[in-house]
Design an enzyme around this catalytic site. Sequence first.
Site, PDB file in Angstrom:
ATOM      1  N   HIS A  65       7.604   6.775  10.460  1.00  0.00           N
ATOM      2  CA  HIS A  65       6.855   6.602   9.223  1.00  0.00           C
ATOM      3  C   HIS A  65       6.010   7.866   9.090  1.00  0.00           C
ATOM      4  CE1 HIS A  65       4.839   5.034   5.907  1.00  0.00           C
ATOM      5  NE2 HIS A  65       4.358   3.896   6.368  1.00  0.00           N
ATOM      6  N   ARG A 114       0.806  -1.217   0.000  1.00  0.00           N
ATOM      7  CA  ARG A 114       0.000   0.000   0.000  1.00  0.00           C
ATOM      8  C   ARG A 114       0.837   1.264   0.000  1.00  0.00           C
ATOM      9  NH1 ARG A 114      -4.110  -0.734   4.106  1.00  0.00           N
ATOM     10  NH2 ARG A 114      -3.703  -2.904   3.665  1.00  0.00           N
ATOM     11  N   THR A 115       1.915   1.305   0.762  1.00  0.00           N
ATOM     12  CA  THR A 115       2.700   2.539   0.804  1.00  0.00           C
ATOM     13  C   THR A 115       3.355   2.801  -0.545  1.00  0.00           C
ATOM     14  OG1 THR A 115       3.112   2.131   3.141  1.00  0.00           O
ATOM     15  CG2 THR A 115       4.485   3.763   2.072  1.00  0.00           C
ATOM     16  N   ARG A 148      12.076   3.134   1.872  1.00  0.00           N
ATOM     17  CA  ARG A 148      11.708   2.302   3.024  1.00  0.00           C
ATOM     18  C   ARG A 148      12.861   1.339   3.290  1.00  0.00           C
ATOM     19  NH1 ARG A 148       6.213  -0.812   4.254  1.00  0.00           N
ATOM     20  NH2 ARG A 148       5.732   1.326   4.835  1.00  0.00           N
ATOM     21  N   LYS A 190      23.164  -9.077  -3.839  1.00  0.00           N
ATOM     22  CA  LYS A 190      24.495  -9.272  -4.420  1.00  0.00           C
ATOM     23  C   LYS A 190      25.569  -8.623  -3.558  1.00  0.00           C
ATOM     24  CE  LYS A 190      22.436  -9.008  -9.003  1.00  0.00           C
ATOM     25  NZ  LYS A 190      22.160  -7.984 -10.014  1.00  0.00           N
TER      26      LYS A 190
END
Lengths: 313, 427
Positions: free
Chosen positions: A135, A57-58, A107, A85
């Site tokens: 947040h 959703r974000t 994020r 990697k």
Amino acid sequence: MFPHRHLLGIEGLKRPDIEAILDLAEIYATRNRTPEKHGTALAGLTQINMFFEASTRTQASFEIAGKRLGADVMNMSVAHSSVKKGETLIDTAMTLNAMHPDLLVVRHPSSGACNLLAQKVNCAVLNAGDGRHEHPTQALLDALTIRRAKGRLHRLNVAICGDIAHSRVARSNILLLGTMENRIRLIGPPTLMPAQVDQLGVEVYGDMREGLDGVDVVMMLRLQRERMDGGFIPSEREYYHRYGLDSEKLAYAKPDAIVMHPGPMNRGVEIDGTLADDINRSVIQEQVEMGVAVRMAAMELLARNLRQETGQR
Amino acid sequence: MTVLLTNARLIDPEAGRTYDGALRIADGRIDAVLEGGTEPLPTDQVTDLGGKCLAPGIVDIGVKIGEPGERHKESFRTAGRAAAAGGVTTIVMRPDTTPAIDNPETLEFVSRRANEAAPVRVLPMAALTKGREGREMVEIGFLIDAGAVGFTDCDRVVTDTKVLSRCLTYARSLGALVIAHPQDPGLTAGSAVTSGKFASLRGLPAVSTMAERMGLERDLALVELTGARYHADNLSTAAALPALARAKAAGLDVTAGANIHHLTLNELDVGDYRTFFKIKPPLRSEDDRLALVEAVGSGLIDIISSMHTPQDEESKRLPFEEAASGAVGLETLLPAALRLWHAEMLDLPALFRALSFNPSRRLGLPTGRLSAGAPADLLVFDPDVPFVLDRFKLHSKSKNTPFDEQRMQGRVLRTFVAGVQVFGPAA
């Protein structure tokens, strides 16, 4: 007008800053309900969504917000690419930085990762959730939802319930609602409370009924099972029994109290499914809607500063 | 050849006083100390110190050097130069290298290489258990013969109490000094900062200060059981101090040390996730810091060290939780310690008791004193000269200092090891 280069957290934002974002978001919220959704505030700018942690959703919300304002949006799910990697966060960010993005939405599972990035890149960084730290856009969309439902964003009794310790949403909300002069109650088992949280200007309750008594807003948090080392609570069913929100516990709140949840919900763990869908009490869908508006507003305000900086208006 | 250092402000930690006078060096030793300027001593060479301070050289317990294994972080040469520039005349080297220094062959090799490459004395410590894994004890006897001055697994706690009690029992029979950094490993696991309001706001995994008290109480119980010589190093909390005081009062052979960073910084210095302030154990509250300084003043904490831990830029340029712990400290130890003097919390003899005299005494070394017959390991410094620290000017290969761009006071002017000047202006 909005004297910040990045949006790394609610910490550092003053009351007028928060109001500036919410006021602009209000305009977008109205416009987003019309067929004329498109704007040009971010036209010509490049927005990169860099998600080191899975999110639906974000990430979607930031993407739609950018596109509605005319930005070129690119999504990178770093969780599956170069990090595996062995590339470090900084190297990945510097690589993207070399492509001259204007807005970097990040994020990351580590607290402070966005602060670190912001020191190294030239673009505006928006924190879309860093570890257990902050947040900010979630707190802003919660604030907008509350303001629309209650007609004000001050002198409200707000209860935040559940896994406070692992929640960045809780931290940002405590800071934002505190700045706006609300009374905040934290409700949850003591193993899910951060240390010395009472020093943050909140009241702490271990009992749901006591804590919900007379509140205007009930904010539920996801029980973040994937973040737990194990052993914070005895079992899911005991948690639901003591801390899950159902209509019986909600009856202790004010009759017009609203129910919020940042999603994704665990129905039957922290919230009763029927209650979550009750359109008279639950504003969970509206939260998602406001998310797009708030992110449009935040990115536009940062973009204005960017344009001023480079002299092109 | 004799050298006379005149016009000096002598700091004598043994006698606990400072006085004006002169000091003569002959054959690498202090052969005369003179109070006042009355009777000039015959000498080959005179150096006028212009009223600056003269103190016994610092003996720094617990310096990590990157050899073997991490020479890109620090070599014997760079650590030695940093030490000379910081007034550290004896480096006591930690064994938490890769591989760990846990057998006499490695120890002998490392200490020979170190003393060739470094202009200051380097004394090695050995691990207490093989590979610092907490399972089998090292060859304590052979290692003592090879020159090990102490036995420590450093920041790894020997979790198995049976193993630790046997190590302590065996060490006691040889008179070996066991050094530990006590912490409860369970509570400490995964933590990056000290629990409290700051940690909660920053959303960082945190450990209660109780973990240190638990670790120390456990160790002290085993010391009481075995009668071993024990040094609790890297103590950082007020919560641990009562246990320490009880052990000392009970007559156990126990001393304690603190790291200069815990004496001069607190958890709030981490600020916006600054990883140069990430050390192990983590920085504590201001109350802890003040209690620790007071304990140094009262002698409850015997030794101040730098806990020099070089880390390269890559290992620090990460999100706070993932970044490496540790800070370099050889060159900043003295100016940082002088902050406590400028703050009028400790006098200069008390500082040098903790920096020079006590560590020498605890390790059975003849250094750390300003009296005739002692080795001429000395430093000359001006405690007042102000400067702003530029980390890129440090001699250490790694530049991970929390004091970068900070205002400090006090500079080393000259350092002597066995009467030979290893730092300072040419004569």
